[in-house]
Design a protein around this motif. Structure first.
Motif, PDB file in Angstrom:
ATOM      1  N   LEU A 143       0.826  -1.213   0.000  1.00  0.00           N
ATOM      2  CA  LEU A 143       0.000   0.000   0.000  1.00  0.00           C
ATOM      3  C   LEU A 143       0.858   1.261   0.000  1.00  0.00           C
ATOM      4  O   LEU A 143       0.530   2.237  -0.688  1.00  0.00           O
ATOM      5  CB  LEU A 143      -0.930   0.022   1.208  1.00  0.00           C
ATOM      6  N   MET A 144       1.949   1.258   0.756  1.00  0.00           N
ATOM      7  CA  MET A 144       2.828   2.432   0.777  1.00  0.00           C
ATOM      8  C   MET A 144       3.490   2.650  -0.579  1.00  0.00           C
ATOM      9  O   MET A 144       3.610   3.784  -1.047  1.00  0.00           O
ATOM     10  CB  MET A 144       3.887   2.280   1.868  1.00  0.00           C
ATOM     11  N   VAL A 173       2.348   1.616  -3.557  1.00  0.00           N
ATOM     12  CA  VAL A 173       1.329   2.005  -4.536  1.00  0.00           C
ATOM     13  C   VAL A 173       0.872   3.444  -4.308  1.00  0.00           C
ATOM     14  O   VAL A 173       0.614   4.178  -5.261  1.00  0.00           O
ATOM     15  CB  VAL A 173       0.143   1.009  -4.480  1.00  0.00           C
ATOM     16  N   SER A 174       0.798   3.862  -3.049  1.00  0.00           N
ATOM     17  CA  SER A 174       0.327   5.228  -2.775  1.00  0.00           C
ATOM     18  C   SER A 174       1.322   6.287  -3.236  1.00  0.00           C
ATOM     19  O   SER A 174       0.953   7.453  -3.364  1.00  0.00           O
ATOM     20  CB  SER A 174       0.023   5.403  -1.296  1.00  0.00           C
ATOM     21  N   SER A 175       2.560   5.886  -3.482  1.00  0.00           N
ATOM     22  CA  SER A 175       3.542   6.875  -3.947  1.00  0.00           C
ATOM     23  C   SER A 175       3.456   7.125  -5.455  1.00  0.00           C
ATOM     24  O   SER A 175       4.077   8.052  -5.957  1.00  0.00           O
ATOM     25  CB  SER A 175       4.954   6.419  -3.577  1.00  0.00           C
ATOM     26  N   GLY A 181      -2.035   5.830  -8.364  1.00  0.00           N
ATOM     27  CA  GLY A 181      -1.746   5.192  -7.083  1.00  0.00           C
ATOM     28  C   GLY A 181      -2.959   5.079  -6.184  1.00  0.00           C
ATOM     29  O   GLY A 181      -3.171   4.065  -5.532  1.00  0.00           O
ATOM     30  N   SER A 182      -3.770   6.116  -6.155  1.00  0.00           N
ATOM     31  CA  SER A 182      -4.959   6.075  -5.297  1.00  0.00           C
ATOM     32  C   SER A 182      -5.979   5.060  -5.795  1.00  0.00           C
ATOM     33  O   SER A 182      -6.654   4.407  -4.998  1.00  0.00           O
ATOM     34  CB  SER A 182      -5.590   7.460  -5.203  1.00  0.00           C
ATOM     35  N   GLN A 216      -4.635   1.734  -4.813  1.00  0.00           N
ATOM     36  CA  GLN A 216      -4.757   1.601  -3.371  1.00  0.00           C
ATOM     37  C   GLN A 216      -6.176   1.178  -2.982  1.00  0.00           C
ATOM     38  O   GLN A 216      -6.363   0.296  -2.151  1.00  0.00           O
ATOM     39  CB  GLN A 216      -4.391   2.924  -2.698  1.00  0.00           C
ATOM     40  N   GLN A 261      -7.226  -2.344  -1.244  1.00  0.00           N
ATOM     41  CA  GLN A 261      -7.973  -2.372   0.015  1.00  0.00           C
ATOM     42  C   GLN A 261      -9.265  -3.164  -0.113  1.00  0.00           C
ATOM     43  O   GLN A 261      -9.620  -3.934   0.787  1.00  0.00           O
ATOM     44  CB  GLN A 261      -8.257  -0.948   0.488  1.00  0.00           C
TER      45      GLN A 261
END
Length: 143
Positions: free
Chosen positions: A83-84, A86-88, A93-94, A97, A101
């Motif tokens: 998740l970290m 992918v969020s970058s 990314g969102s 994410q 989830q």
């Protein structure tokens, strides 16, 4: 100042005792729901059976709890790292994410919960029967 330090030590001791008592109660009553369902008994009898299984298998139940926590950490830590990462990613990314989830919540966690439920049910069934229902060593060759 000494009075405050002694007072804080006393508070920490009381909190530690309360925490250990909470762990004891949680472990001793945790198998009650399995006793109620497996043995088809009421709540009070389920609590009694849960406590009797706990009292004769404290170390086994503690080790099973450690294994369950380890399994959850082994699954959760790579998920959080992913998740970290992918969020970058700036734009998509969102979206990734959210997809991760949803997939984790709908696929992975229900499987882990089902696995833990099977482990605890098997643990209760195996431990409630005690030694009297074990197969004698001379009959193991027949099976």
């Amino acid at each position: 100042m000494v009075c405050c330090v002694v007072g804080l030590r006393g508070v920490f001791k009381v909190l530690l005792v309360m925490f250990l008592y909470l762990i004891f109660i949680a472990f001793s009553l945790y198998l009650a729901r399995f006793a109620i369902v497996v043995d088809d008994v009421g709540a009070i009898e389920g609590i009694k059976r849960s406590y009797s299984v706990f009292s004769s298998n404290k170390l086994d139940l503690f080790l099973l709890a450690v294994i369950m926590v380890a399994v959850i950490f082994v699954i959760e830590i790579p998920y959080m790292i992913l998740l970290m990462i992918v969020s970058s990613i700036p734009v998509i990314g969102s979206i990734f994410q959210v997809i991760l989830q949803i997939g984790f919540s709908l696929i992975v966690m229900p499987l882990v919960i089902a696995l833990i439920t099977v482990w605890l049910t098997t643990f209760y069934i195996d431990r409630k029967s005690g030694i009297k229902n074990k197969i004698p060593p001379d009959q193991l060759s027949v099976i």
